[in-house]
Design an enzyme around this catalytic site. Structure first.
Site, short mmCIF file in Angstrom:
data_model
loop_
_atom_site.label_atom_id
_atom_site.label_comp_id
_atom_site.label_asym_id
_atom_site.label_seq_id
_atom_site.Cartn_x
_atom_site.Cartn_y
_atom_site.Cartn_z
N GLU A 1 -8.34 4.62 17.91
CA GLU A 1 -9.65 4.79 17.29
C GLU A 1 -10.75 4.15 18.13
OE1 GLU A 1 -9.40 3.42 13.32
OE2 GLU A 1 -8.14 5.09 12.69
N ASN B 1 0.80 -1.21 0.00
CA ASN B 1 0.00 0.00 0.00
C ASN B 1 0.84 1.28 0.00
OD1 ASN B 1 -1.73 2.09 0.56
ND2 ASN B 1 -1.79 1.63 2.73
N CYS C 1 -5.15 0.78 6.41
CA CYS C 1 -4.89 -0.65 6.33
C CYS C 1 -4.83 -1.29 7.72
CB CYS C 1 -3.61 -0.91 5.55
SG CYS C 1 -2.32 0.27 5.86
N HIS C 2 -4.68 -0.48 8.76
CA HIS C 2 -4.61 -1.04 10.10
C HIS C 2 -5.98 -1.52 10.58
CE1 HIS C 2 -5.51 3.25 10.56
NE2 HIS C 2 -6.23 2.89 11.59
#
Length: 105
Positions: free
Chosen positions: A82, A47, A55-56
């Site tokens: 998050e 990526n 992507c995490h």
DNA sequence: TGCCTGACTCAGT
DNA sequence: GACTGAGCCAGGC
């Protein structure tokens, strides 16, 4: 040639994952109507849109965090920032954090 | 053109 | 419940 390469489609779907949620490599593959689970991981690994594509937020089907180009630890850190709790390399309440297919399509 | 690898997944033991 | 082998697909050499 295709409008978008397989990798680009993977990134596109990944970008749709809402903050605080996660999706599995399997889900991404299914959203693209394929079974290339490994190819999905490959695409994310390469990526080039590091901060643009979250992507995490993509984890393994068993709730494991999987891998991360910048290090698995970094991936876990980002997820927890998050609001996604990760314990022992696994996503807590993984099933509930999983995003719906319709959201990816 | 063909073989090998990979941030995976599933089924069987 | 944990480990192993086989299968799957796209990309790279």
């Amino acid at each position: 040639m295709m409008l978008s390469s397989f990798s680009e489609r993977v990134w596109k779907v990944t970008k749709k994952i809402p903050r605080g949620s996660v999706a599995t490599y399997k889900d991404i593959a299914y959203a693209l109507h394929t079974k290339a689970y490994r190819a999905v991981g490959n695409a994310l690994n390469k990526n080039p849109h590091a901060p643009i594509v979250p992507c995490h937020r993509v984890v393994k089907s068993d709730g494991g965090v999987g891998g991360f180009a910048h290090g698995t630890v970094k991936k876990i850190t980002l997820l927890q920032k998050e609001g996604v709790i990760v314990k022992n390399g696994k996503v807590v309440e993984f099933e509930k954090r999983k995003v719906a297919f319709s959201s990816l399509r």
